[in-house]
Design a protein around this motif. Sequence first.
Motif, PDB file in Angstrom:
ATOM      1  N   LEU A   1      -6.079  -1.312   1.685  1.00 29.39           N
ATOM      2  CA  LEU A   1      -5.610  -0.152   1.874  1.00 29.39           C
ATOM      3  C   LEU A   1      -5.841  -0.122   3.729  1.00 29.39           C
ATOM      4  O   LEU A   1      -7.525  -0.678   3.795  1.00 29.39           O
ATOM      5  CB  LEU A   1      -6.367   0.618   1.089  1.00 29.39           C
ATOM      6  CG  LEU A   1      -5.783   0.583  -0.564  1.00 29.39           C
ATOM      7  CD1 LEU A   1      -6.703   1.296  -0.865  1.00 29.39           C
ATOM      8  CD2 LEU A   1      -4.210   0.759  -0.721  1.00 29.39           C
ATOM      9  N   LYS A   2      -5.177   0.804   4.666  1.00 31.47           N
ATOM     10  CA  LYS A   2      -5.393   1.252   5.219  1.00 31.47           C
ATOM     11  C   LYS A   2      -6.128   2.845   5.519  1.00 31.47           C
ATOM     12  O   LYS A   2      -6.118   3.081   3.576  1.00 31.47           O
ATOM     13  CB  LYS A   2      -4.109   1.284   6.550  1.00 31.47           C
ATOM     14  CG  LYS A   2      -3.350   0.640   7.041  1.00 31.47           C
ATOM     15  CD  LYS A   2      -4.585  -0.935   7.133  1.00 31.47           C
ATOM     16  CE  LYS A   2      -4.528  -1.785   8.155  1.00 31.47           C
ATOM     17  NZ  LYS A   2      -5.148  -2.915   8.654  1.00 31.47           N
ATOM     18  N   ARG A   3      -6.695   3.398   5.982  1.00 29.85           N
ATOM     19  CA  ARG A   3      -7.319   4.767   6.374  1.00 29.85           C
ATOM     20  C   ARG A   3      -6.344   6.281   5.288  1.00 29.85           C
ATOM     21  O   ARG A   3      -7.036   6.457   4.425  1.00 29.85           O
ATOM     22  CB  ARG A   3      -8.018   5.287   7.121  1.00 29.85           C
ATOM     23  CG  ARG A   3      -8.707   4.468   7.341  1.00 29.85           C
ATOM     24  CD  ARG A   3      -9.938   5.345   8.896  1.00 29.85           C
ATOM     25  NE  ARG A   3      -9.016   4.995   9.644  1.00 29.85           N
ATOM     26  CZ  ARG A   3      -9.011   4.361  10.984  1.00 29.85           C
ATOM     27  NH1 ARG A   3     -10.270   3.462  10.693  1.00 29.85           N
ATOM     28  NH2 ARG A   3      -8.464   4.056  11.945  1.00 29.85           N
ATOM     29  N   PRO A   4      -5.209   6.013   5.890  1.00 32.14           N
ATOM     30  CA  PRO A   4      -4.006   6.921   5.686  1.00 32.14           C
ATOM     31  C   PRO A   4      -3.895   6.665   3.318  1.00 32.14           C
ATOM     32  O   PRO A   4      -3.526   7.635   3.281  1.00 32.14           O
ATOM     33  CB  PRO A   4      -2.900   6.574   5.483  1.00 32.14           C
ATOM     34  CG  PRO A   4      -3.468   5.426   7.522  1.00 32.14           C
ATOM     35  CD  PRO A   4      -4.358   5.568   6.771  1.00 32.14           C
ATOM     36  N   ASP A   5      -4.089   5.224   3.491  1.00 29.33           N
ATOM     37  CA  ASP A   5      -3.862   4.629   1.416  1.00 29.33           C
ATOM     38  C   ASP A   5      -4.895   5.315   1.123  1.00 29.33           C
ATOM     39  O   ASP A   5      -5.091   5.386   0.381  1.00 29.33           O
ATOM     40  CB  ASP A   5      -3.764   3.206   2.297  1.00 29.33           C
ATOM     41  CG  ASP A   5      -2.632   2.702   2.572  1.00 29.33           C
ATOM     42  OD1 ASP A   5      -1.401   3.226   2.422  1.00 29.33           O
ATOM     43  OD2 ASP A   5      -2.435   1.974   3.239  1.00 29.33           O
TER      44      ASP A   5
ATOM     45  N   ALA B   1       1.121  -1.068   0.622  1.00 30.69           N
ATOM     46  CA  ALA B   1       0.082  -0.214   0.037  1.00 30.69           C
ATOM     47  C   ALA B   1       0.866   1.403   0.200  1.00 30.69           C
ATOM     48  O   ALA B   1       1.977   1.391   0.370  1.00 30.69           O
ATOM     49  CB  ALA B   1      -1.293  -0.237   1.481  1.00 30.69           C
TER      50      ALA B   1
ATOM     51  N   TYR C   1      -4.731   8.487   0.382  1.00 28.82           N
ATOM     52  CA  TYR C   1      -4.040   8.930  -0.618  1.00 28.82           C
ATOM     53  C   TYR C   1      -3.764   8.672  -1.909  1.00 28.82           C
ATOM     54  O   TYR C   1      -3.930   9.319  -3.037  1.00 28.82           O
ATOM     55  CB  TYR C   1      -2.795   7.757  -0.402  1.00 28.82           C
ATOM     56  CG  TYR C   1      -1.072   8.739  -0.643  1.00 28.82           C
ATOM     57  CD1 TYR C   1      -0.267   9.252  -1.642  1.00 28.82           C
ATOM     58  CD2 TYR C   1      -1.394   7.114  -2.215  1.00 28.82           C
ATOM     59  CE1 TYR C   1       0.400   9.545  -2.636  1.00 28.82           C
ATOM     60  CE2 TYR C   1      -0.128   7.368  -3.094  1.00 28.82           C
ATOM     61  CZ  TYR C   1       0.298   8.294  -3.732  1.00 28.82           C
ATOM     62  OH  TYR C   1       1.248   8.548  -4.769  1.00 28.82           O
TER      63      TYR C   1
ATOM     64  N   VAL D   1       0.936   3.999   1.573  1.00 34.96           N
ATOM     65  CA  VAL D   1       1.424   5.189   2.368  1.00 34.96           C
ATOM     66  C   VAL D   1       1.726   4.229   3.989  1.00 34.96           C
ATOM     67  O   VAL D   1       2.654   4.062   4.220  1.00 34.96           O
ATOM     68  CB  VAL D   1       0.307   5.917   3.269  1.00 34.96           C
ATOM     69  CG1 VAL D   1       0.368   6.493   4.124  1.00 34.96           C
ATOM     70  CG2 VAL D   1      -0.010   6.768   1.949  1.00 34.96           C
ATOM     71  N   SER D   2       0.981   3.082   4.225  1.00 40.52           N
ATOM     72  CA  SER D   2       1.270   2.423   5.112  1.00 40.52           C
ATOM     73  C   SER D   2       1.804   1.641   5.359  1.00 40.52           C
ATOM     74  O   SER D   2       2.708   1.008   5.921  1.00 40.52           O
ATOM     75  CB  SER D   2      -0.491   2.054   5.722  1.00 40.52           C
ATOM     76  OG  SER D   2      -0.448   0.574   4.617  1.00 40.52           O
ATOM     77  N   GLY D   3       2.490   1.009   3.964  1.00 44.82           N
ATOM     78  CA  GLY D   3       3.020  -0.140   3.192  1.00 44.82           C
ATOM     79  C   GLY D   3       2.529  -1.714   3.713  1.00 44.82           C
ATOM     80  O   GLY D   3       2.934  -3.008   3.813  1.00 44.82           O
ATOM     81  N   VAL D   4       1.094  -1.805   4.045  1.00 51.12           N
ATOM     82  CA  VAL D   4       0.632  -2.747   4.177  1.00 51.12           C
ATOM     83  C   VAL D   4       0.789  -3.741   3.238  1.00 51.12           C
ATOM     84  O   VAL D   4       0.913  -3.426   1.677  1.00 51.12           O
ATOM     85  CB  VAL D   4      -0.679  -2.693   4.910  1.00 51.12           C
ATOM     86  CG1 VAL D   4      -1.316  -2.336   4.016  1.00 51.12           C
ATOM     87  CG2 VAL D   4      -1.181  -3.963   5.283  1.00 51.12           C
TER      88      VAL D   4
END
Length: 262
Positions: free
Chosen positions: A197-201, A110, A204, A112-115
């Motif tokens: 995706l996490k919320r920051p992703d 992802a 983005y 931003v988070s990199g997950v």
Amino acid sequence: MLPIEDIQGRPDTRRIAIGKVGIKDILHPIRVKEKSGGEQRTVAHFAMYVNLPHDFKGTHMSRFVEILNDHDREISIASFPAMLQDMLAKLEAESGYIEMRFPYFIDKAAPVSGVRSLMDYQVSFIGEIDNAGCRIKVKVIVPVTSLCPCSKEISERGAHNQRSHVSVTVEAKSFIWLEELIMLVEAEASSQIYGLLKRPDEKYVTEYAYDHPKFVEDMVRDVAARLNAEPRIISYSVESENFESIHNHSAYALIQRVNSPS
């Protein structure tokens, strides 16, 4: 024991040749090399056809399955020419066609988070053979996000977007990784699509798409421009279907380039 007659080997008097006859939608395991150096084992849907002259009643369907099993440990794009040649020899045909369609997975991070999560893409290897030789094509279907430039321009708040499927089919003079074709398409989208995706992703990719609006016409032209700049590619087709979010129809565009190998 009395010999069993080969009914398909009987002559036919209607004098009508058949362009393609064979088997369709048979499943078989395959191996696909990854750009990272690994290998994916997956299952492909196969279609296998040959031509049938006007004076033959039928073809031998079981021989197509025999060919698949003969190559069981080596089915890949590299083994396609050998499979096509085997098919012509065993079916006593002048032309042949093999297509294998399968899911291909890429491990994506992802933004931003990199997950990390797996993203699947539909891939097809298509091989044809006749007196002129053997031709191999690769097709990838890449899901992306497209955001409407018109909606962004006329709206005070937001813009409508949609998921799009960009299909690229190429014939190349030398090897091209699946990852290269997929990344080429994703680079021209309003935004890539991710499995997780996490919320920051989410923030983005939403804002990135808003800053990179694309009509369906923009999508195919920008992908075609990248394909034109790739010296390994002989010919291609690129098409995009945008599954509209505010209309009860899809938007569609297609560009094709057909060149002769140098």
